[in-house]
Design an enzyme around this catalytic site. Structure first.
Site, PDB file in Angstrom:
ATOM      1  N   LYS A 134     -39.048  23.263  16.744  1.00  0.00           N
ATOM      2  CA  LYS A 134     -39.231  21.713  16.416  1.00  0.00           C
ATOM      3  C   LYS A 134     -39.479  21.719  14.936  1.00  0.00           C
ATOM      4  CE  LYS A 134     -43.547  22.015  14.978  1.00  0.00           C
ATOM      5  NZ  LYS A 134     -45.097  21.098  15.155  1.00  0.00           N
ATOM      6  N   ASN A 135     -40.207  23.252  14.289  1.00  0.00           N
ATOM      7  CA  ASN A 135     -39.856  23.354  12.840  1.00  0.00           C
ATOM      8  C   ASN A 135     -38.974  23.475  12.259  1.00  0.00           C
ATOM      9  OD1 ASN A 135     -43.082  22.692  12.264  1.00  0.00           O
ATOM     10  ND2 ASN A 135     -42.706  25.037  12.616  1.00  0.00           N
TER      11      ASN A 135
ATOM     12  N   ARG B 106     -47.872  16.337   9.175  1.00  0.00           N
ATOM     13  CA  ARG B 106     -47.243  16.995   7.669  1.00  0.00           C
ATOM     14  C   ARG B 106     -45.626  16.810   7.579  1.00  0.00           C
ATOM     15  NH1 ARG B 106     -48.757  19.550   3.275  1.00  0.00           N
ATOM     16  NH2 ARG B 106     -47.492  21.086   2.202  1.00  0.00           N
TER      17      ARG B 106
ATOM     18  N   CYS C 245     -51.736  18.964  11.501  1.00  0.00           N
ATOM     19  CA  CYS C 245     -52.921  20.019  11.464  1.00  0.00           C
ATOM     20  C   CYS C 245     -54.012  20.173  10.849  1.00  0.00           C
ATOM     21  CB  CYS C 245     -52.726  21.580  12.397  1.00  0.00           C
ATOM     22  SG  CYS C 245     -51.732  21.354  13.921  1.00  0.00           S
TER      23      CYS C 245
ATOM     24  N   ARG D 134     -53.881  21.557   1.958  1.00  0.00           N
ATOM     25  CA  ARG D 134     -52.384  22.125   2.022  1.00  0.00           C
ATOM     26  C   ARG D 134     -50.991  21.166   1.379  1.00  0.00           C
ATOM     27  NH1 ARG D 134     -49.812  23.196   7.924  1.00  0.00           N
ATOM     28  NH2 ARG D 134     -50.681  20.962   8.610  1.00  0.00           N
ATOM     29  N   PRO D 135     -51.540  20.776  -0.281  1.00  0.00           N
ATOM     30  CA  PRO D 135     -51.153  19.795  -1.395  1.00  0.00           C
ATOM     31  C   PRO D 135     -49.958  19.933  -1.467  1.00  0.00           C
ATOM     32  CG  PRO D 135     -51.774  22.559  -2.755  1.00  0.00           C
ATOM     33  CD  PRO D 135     -52.071  22.216  -1.009  1.00  0.00           C
TER      34      PRO D 135
ATOM     35  N   ASP E  80     -47.989  19.538  -4.402  1.00  0.00           N
ATOM     36  CA  ASP E  80     -48.120  19.264  -5.850  1.00  0.00           C
ATOM     37  C   ASP E  80     -46.147  20.040  -6.112  1.00  0.00           C
ATOM     38  OD1 ASP E  80     -48.873  21.878  -4.877  1.00  0.00           O
ATOM     39  OD2 ASP E  80     -49.373  22.650  -7.294  1.00  0.00           O
TER      40      ASP E  80
ATOM     41  N   ASP F  86     -48.028  30.871  11.216  1.00  0.00           N
ATOM     42  CA  ASP F  86     -48.220  30.118  11.985  1.00  0.00           C
ATOM     43  C   ASP F  86     -48.149  31.055  13.591  1.00  0.00           C
ATOM     44  OD1 ASP F  86     -47.809  27.545  11.100  1.00  0.00           O
ATOM     45  OD2 ASP F  86     -45.516  27.591  11.694  1.00  0.00           O
TER      46      ASP F  86
ATOM     47  N   VAL G  42     -51.482  32.835   3.061  1.00  0.00           N
ATOM     48  CA  VAL G  42     -50.746  32.079   3.229  1.00  0.00           C
ATOM     49  C   VAL G  42     -51.670  30.478   3.307  1.00  0.00           C
ATOM     50  CG1 VAL G  42     -48.189  30.531   4.394  1.00  0.00           C
ATOM     51  CG2 VAL G  42     -48.417  33.234   3.881  1.00  0.00           C
TER      52      VAL G  42
END
Length: 427
Positions: free
Chosen positions: A24-25, A95, A119, A124-125, A127, A308, A330
């Protein structure tokens, strides 16, 4: 229609073979990348998961037409860009949708994208995405929860990521592929999903050098052609089922895997006493009659132990006598599984991003998943217990595990999800 919970009657050994689904990712950014071409693109190995349907809905809003041409084959065609915004209603669900900004900048020269969702475990920036765009010549501002970005010409220059970021690397790649500029990215992610995206784009005519290393050079091209591509297997799903086999002290064969993508998980399981045999495209995990040992685990970017898979590993270690320590720098707030595992009898103490786990015997209990990988931890824990565990929050599991109850049954688990009962119309 409300989703019904997942029921698992635990205490059974797993056996047989399970085919690991496509990643999926990897699929999500590749679907987004397909809109960089005005020609049809066919992808093979696309998982039918809720996140995939969400990204397809967003792509449709942008101008992509798609058709499923097989169980996991998808043809996408974006002859023109109809909209350059990614609405909050869609971006807030996931995301990964934030990388639509890079694709829109490349194809249309501008983009308006809402802050990303996904999620709900901590901040979880983005930047690093924004800093990379600005360094490469993109004008970008944040206003009212949206990022508005535009470029005047091709992206050019160099950027050094301050930390390893999969999404930031992917976004910068997508924004740089089209045009006549040259972009260098340093400290780029070497994650398998980044490498798969690079391989896909190069198969359509992109010129990206350095895939699998921390230095990428992207030479812009005028246009990308159409083509076909097969997406890699899901190493996170594979890791989940490897851990499920260990937790139930079972022997399980995984097919459609890349063993080289799973070395960190394999190494930890072998350290615990699990036997693992690698063959071409297959992994045999054997934990039968083993007295597993506690271990310490610290998550890292690939090729280290994946964040994950951290909750699933924590669930396994909760069944192993002795003291284990799990640290997740992480994503330090990825801890929603802990309270639910407590309901099942787990002895886990949390300090910052560190879990100290005193392993023992778990018991069945009603629990609720608050995110995707917490849900995976809960179904692994449920497989180990005597009695019936009922897991709410199935919508999160559906984001990452296709036909989960059916596939668990195929390897010997007693798992089911009742069909929802529709209320009859009232007179």
């Amino acid at each position: 229609m409300q989703l019904t919970p997942l029921h698992i009657q635990g205490g059974r050994n797993l056996s047989g073979e399970i085919a690991i689904q496509p990643s999926k990712n990897a699929a999500l950014p590749i679907i987004v990348a397909s809109l960089l071409s005005s020609e049809p693109v066919t992808l093979h190995g696309v998982p039918r998961l809720s996140d995939v349907y969400t990204i397809l809905e967003l792509a449709h809003h942008i101008g992509t037409r798609h058709v499923w041409t097989g169980p996991n084959s998808l043809t996408l065609h974006t002859p023109e860009i109809l909209n350059t915004d990614a609405p909050y209603a869609l971006v807030s669900k996931m995301r990964a949708s934030f990388i639509m900004m890079g694709a829109l900048l490349a194809r249309a020269g501008e983009a308006t994208v809402s802050m990303p969702g996904g999620c709900a475990f901590g901040y979880r920036p983005v930047d690093q995405h924004v800093k990379a765009f600005r360094a490469l010549g993109v004008h970008i501002v944040e206003e009212g929860g949206n990022f508005e970005a535009r470029r005047e010409g091709s992206l050019n220059g160099a950027f050094v990521f301050e930390l390893l970021t999969v999404g930031g690397t992917q976004n910068a790649i997508l924004a740089s592929v089209l045009g006549d500029g040259v972009v260098t990215l340093e400290n780029a992610s070497i994650d398998t999903d980044v490498v798969d995206l690079i391989n896909f784009l190069n198969s359509l005519g992109a010129q990206i050098q350095g895939g699998g290393t921390n230095t990428l050079t992207i030479r812009g091209v005028r246009a990308l052609r159409g083509g076909e591509y097969r997406i890699i297997p899901d190493r996170i799903e594979a890791g989940t089922f490897m851990i499920a086999a260990a937790a139930t002290r079972s022997r399980l064969t995984l097919t459609n895997v890349r063993p080289d993508h799973l070395r960190a998980v394999s190494s930890k399981l072998m350290e615990m006493g699990v036997d693992i045999l690698e063959t071409e495209g297959r992994l045999i995990v054997d934990a039968r009659d083993r007295e597993l040992k506690p271990v310490n685990v610290t998550t890292q970017s690939f090729p280290g132990f994946p964040t994950d898979v951290q909750p699933q590993m924590s669930a396994l270690l909760a069944t192993v006598p002795g003291t284990s320590v799990v640290q997740d720098p992480v994503y330090p707030d990825r801890l929603t599984h802990v309270a639910e595992l407590h309901r099942m009898g787990a002895n886990i103490t949390v300090s910052g991003y560190t879990q100290v786990i005193q392993g023992g015997t778990l018991h069945a209990a009603p629990v609720k998943a608050a995110d995707l990988r917490a849900g995976a931890a809960l179904f692994i824990a449920a497989l180990t217990t005597e009695g019936e565990t009922v897991i709410e929050g199935v919508q999160y599991l559906n984001r990452g595990y296709e036909r989960l109850a059916e596939r668990l049954r195929s390897i010997g688990a007693n798992a089911w999800q009742p069909q929802p009962v529709l209320a009859s119309a009232m007179d």
